[in-house]
Design an enzyme around this catalytic site. Structure first.
Site, mmCIF file in Angstrom:
data_model
loop_
_atom_site.group_PDB
_atom_site.id
_atom_site.type_symbol
_atom_site.label_atom_id
_atom_site.label_comp_id
_atom_site.label_asym_id
_atom_site.label_seq_id
_atom_site.Cartn_x
_atom_site.Cartn_y
_atom_site.Cartn_z
ATOM 1 N N PHE A 246 -31.383 28.628 37.900
ATOM 2 C CA PHE A 246 -30.474 27.793 37.101
ATOM 3 C C PHE A 246 -30.064 26.519 37.820
ATOM 4 C CE2 PHE A 246 -29.448 32.351 36.027
ATOM 5 C CZ PHE A 246 -30.251 32.391 34.910
ATOM 6 N N ALA A 516 -42.417 23.265 32.033
ATOM 7 C CA ALA A 516 -43.437 23.758 31.095
ATOM 8 C C ALA A 516 -44.408 22.645 30.720
ATOM 9 C CB ALA A 516 -42.764 24.331 29.851
ATOM 10 N N PRO A 620 -43.855 30.813 21.593
ATOM 11 C CA PRO A 620 -42.574 30.985 20.888
ATOM 12 C C PRO A 620 -41.766 32.173 21.404
ATOM 13 C CG PRO A 620 -44.323 30.500 19.331
ATOM 14 C CD PRO A 620 -44.993 30.689 20.664
ATOM 15 N N GLY A 692 -35.719 25.022 27.741
ATOM 16 C CA GLY A 692 -34.796 25.952 28.394
ATOM 17 C C GLY A 692 -33.411 25.387 28.624
ATOM 18 N N GLU A 693 -33.311 24.078 28.738
ATOM 19 C CA GLU A 693 -31.988 23.483 28.942
ATOM 20 C C GLU A 693 -31.399 22.950 27.641
ATOM 21 O OE1 GLU A 693 -32.105 22.455 33.653
ATOM 22 O OE2 GLU A 693 -32.618 20.820 32.327
HETATM 23 MO MO1 MOS Z 1 -32.300 22.793 36.605
HETATM 24 S S1 MOS Z 1 -30.281 22.569 36.879
HETATM 25 O O1 MOS Z 1 -32.874 21.260 37.051
HETATM 26 O O2 MOS Z 1 -32.809 24.059 37.612
#
Ligand code: MOS
Length: 733
Positions: A246, A516, A620, A692-693
């Protein structure tokens, strides 16, 4: 190869494997305990001994003395290293500013100051308690709210003060018939990943190997060289499996540095897993913010003035949490201001945590939009749609590569049943529960970075991919296998993927949701080189041939891939300058329904939906897991997560998983994720962006807006714990 023009039609537009929901190829290894994490690499080197790190007991000051004699004599101890062994702090690694070890100065609480090395973990831990350290404590600044008014502007692009304007905000805001002006607080947060920072370090002469847990292998290799003062070529970093990062594992941390120093000192391999209670203050965290948002609009909802100012603090006054990042991109408005201030604090180092900047920024901006919608008497989705820009609002000469935010909001509203929401808050009730719905938009960049790979035919109809790319729980193994299988015309199970070793070609690594898109493009580049090499070997043009079902067809000829024997090719994708003409972003509509107990104030999240526009979705199934994980983290940010600052002694009090509350299964209801069927030819040959973000940009605001819709009480200080609104709930007799 360089990606130097928008992608045309290519094999991924007719893909059979890329884009299909595919269970993780590393799943069976993980569920059977055969995917070893750093601390479990028992077999990589013999004679491992255990290190136990001692953290500083003050936030700021100087170590006067350290008595290690008793620890050295304790059972099983093979050595002790001390920060006082070094005259001054070792240099920091890339993009970090807190010292990881060395010198008498203490810059933050729980800075590593010693390590006991022993035959067993218990012996090391027990002996560590015998070290007696005397400190000279210095006063420090630990209170953001107190420091913020005097904080200077942070450094922005090119070191210039981080303040941007367009038009005349003050004038337009003063003239706006409808306006809001609100301040929001987000607390310090911890990554709280499951796998702790952990490293096994071993020396062979001048050469150091670390088996560690890290997101960015090439950075780690370079940083260890810098920190330890050795040539980076002499460092090997191996991190094939990562139990969450993270952003906390973007960088080399004290476990790796101390393990390397300890291994050198005792002449044996040393393994360290940082103890959980040390992790939060020793490492980095997401900085708290104070944010002020002002928006002025016409009666019809058109925004005429928008300002977003952000204050955060950090050790050494280095870069902070910039909550304004999405504001130049999201909504139209001719008169604008963003400014980002950074105070110097002596708390542990703030640094990247999942979607740094935007994750916090949406918690302010997207609630401000909800407040504006209410002031206008408008539906909050309609308000957002009315302010959908044609080009990038703060830099109007810049185009979007693609943007389908309006579709995200409309399709989400439809799917979520938004029409059932009561526009007036506090009006929906089921028994003792007040029910509310909230919405937020989401934006996060879709960057790419240079990424390389090596691909090898194994001669038996299979292939291996080698790259230093990491899989931090994201599904990288699988999307890389899908990309290689698609490009080489192989079934998925014929592709073996090996990751995370600095001996392999350098990749983009896992960060900033660039992994990705970048790593699959790099694998594609390597595969194209392999196709050319196969053509050369077998006598055809590899670029024009068809690779399908393990066979190659070219003109009238046909070969089995195995006919090429063993062959290897490397490739790297770089991304050309043409991309900088475009704003490449990802967009989402986030929806949430909550129930708030009218007597106890307890908030339960009941439903969540994210509709995401992130280009081609490579897998997906794993993309959905990324987004729902991020939505869970958003619920944490909205309702629970809060590092409590001791403003006298300067540390985070709740520094373990007992005191730092994160959502558990019982807190999270059914979550839906919808991916729009879009592609973006500006991003990469695969026309894919990260996601993911994006998943943590907005849902927390949707939760907060839902709580408001349920209760009619606006809480602007996160997390929205019940103590902040209990006394304002309606009284029923
Ligand atoms: Mo992300 S906060 O760039 O692992």
């Amino acid at each position: 190869m360089e990606f130097n023009a928008p992608a045309g039609e290519n094999l991924f537009d007719k893909a059979k494997i890329v884009g299909k929901s595919t269970p993780r190829i590393d799943g069976p290894l993980k569920t059977t305990g055969k995917a070893p994490y750093a601390y479990e690499r028992h077999d990589v080197v013999a004679g491992q001994v255990y290190g136990y790190i001692v953290g500083a007991a003050i936030a700021k000051g100087r170590i006067v003395s350290m008595d290690t004699a008793a620890a050295r004599k304790a059972p099983g101890v093979v050595g002790v290293i001390s920060t006082l062994d070094h005259a001054k702090p070792l240099p920091p690694g890339m993009q970090n500013n807190a010292p990881l070890f060395g010198g008498a100065q203490v810059a933050h609480y729980h800075q590593a100051i010693a390590c006991v090395i022993a035959e067993t973990f218990e012996q090391a831990r027990s002996a560590a308690a015998l070290i007696l350290t005397r400190y000279d404590r210095a006063p420090g600044a630990f209170d953001l709210a107190r420091a913020a008014p005097d904080a200077p502007l942070a450094k922005g692009d090119g070191g210039k003060p981080d303040r941007a304007t367009l038009g005349d905000f003050d004038k337009a805001f003063a003239a706006a018939p409808v306006k809001i002006d609100a301040r929001y607080h987000t607390p310090d947060e911890s990554h709280a990943m499951m796998e702790p920072f952990a490293t096994i370090a071993a020396w062979e002469g001048e050469k150091l190997t670390v088996w560690t847990s890290n997101q960015m292998i090439a950075w780690a290799k370079k940083s260890l060289g810098t920190i330890l003062g050795i040539a980076a070529e002499n460092v090997r970093v191996d991190s094939p499996y990562v139990g969450g990062g993270f952003g906390g594992k973007l960088f080399i941390r004290a476990d790796a540095v101390v393990a390397a120093l300890a291994a050198k000192a005792v002449g044996r391999p040393v393994k360290i897993a940082m103890q959980r209670p040390l992790m939060i203050n020793n490492a980095t965290h997401r900085h708290a913010t104070i944010q002020r948002v002002r928006i002025g609009a016409e009666q019809d909802g058109r925004i005429t003035a928008i300002a977003h100012e952000n204050w955060s603090g950090n050790l050494g006054g280095e870069d902070g949490e910039n909550g304004t990042l999405q504001t130049p991109k999201l909504y139209a408005g001719a008169n604008r201001l963003t400014a980002n201030y950074i105070a110097t604090l002596d708390l542990p180092e703030g640094n990247a945590m999942r979607a740094p900047g935007e994750a916090s920024g949406h918690l302010a901006l997207e609630v401000a939009m909800d407040e504006l919608a209410e002031a206008l008497g408008m539906d909050p989705i309609e308000l957002r749609i009315r302010n959908e820009p044609e080009t990038v609002p703060a830099t109007p000469e810049m185009r979007f590569s693609s943007r389908n935010l309006v579709r995200c909001l409309r399709e989400g509203a439809d799917k979520f049943g938004w029409s059932r929401r009561s526009a007036e808050p506090g009006k929906m009730r089921e028994g003792n529960w007040l029910i509310g719905m909230g919405v937020a938009a989401g934006y996060r960049g879709g960057p790419t970075a240079t990424s390389g790979a090596r691909v090898r035919l194994t001669g038996d109809g299979g292939m291996v991919v080698e790259t230093d790319m990491t899989d931090i729980g994201t599904g990288t193994y699988t999307i890389i296998a899908q990309t290689a299988a698609e490009t080489m015309g192989l079934p998925l199970e014929k592709v073996r993927v090996t990751l995370g070793d600095s001996a392999f070609p350098a990749s983009a690594g896992s960060g900033g949701q660039w992994g990705a898109a970048s790593s699959t493009a790099g694998v594609y580049a390597a595969c194209l080189n392999l196709r050319r090499a196969i053509g050369q070997k077998l006598g055809f043009n590899g670029e024009d041939a068809t690779f399908e079902n393990g066979r190659i067809r070219t003109g009238a000829k046909s070969f089995a891939l195995a006919d090429a024997g063993t062959l290897s090719a490397e490739g790297e994708m770089t991304f050309g300058k043409f991309k900088s003409d475009y704003e490449v972003g990802t967009y989402a509509g986030h929806f949430c329904e909550v129930a708030v107990n009218v007597y106890t104030g307890e908030t339960r999240v009941r439903r969540m939906l994210a509709v995401c526009d992130a280009g081609r979705i490579l897998n997906p199934l794993s993309a959905r897991s990324q987004v729902i994980g991020a939505m869970v983290m958003s619920v944490g940010a909205a309702l629970m997560e809060d590092l409590a600052v001791d403003k006298r002694f300067g540390f985070f009090v709740n520094h373990d998983l007992a005191g730092y509350e994160v959502p558990v299964h019982a807190d999270i209801p059914h979550q839906d994720v919808i991916f729009l069927d879009t592609t973006d030819a500006i991003v990469s040959p695969l026309k894919a962006k990260g996601v993911g973000e994006l998943g943590i940009c907005g849902p927390g605001a949707a939760v907060a807006n839902a709580v408001y819709n349920a209760t009619g009480i606006r809480v602007r200080e996160y997390p929205l714990t019940l103590d902040k609104y209990l006394d304002k709930l309606p009284r029923y007799s």
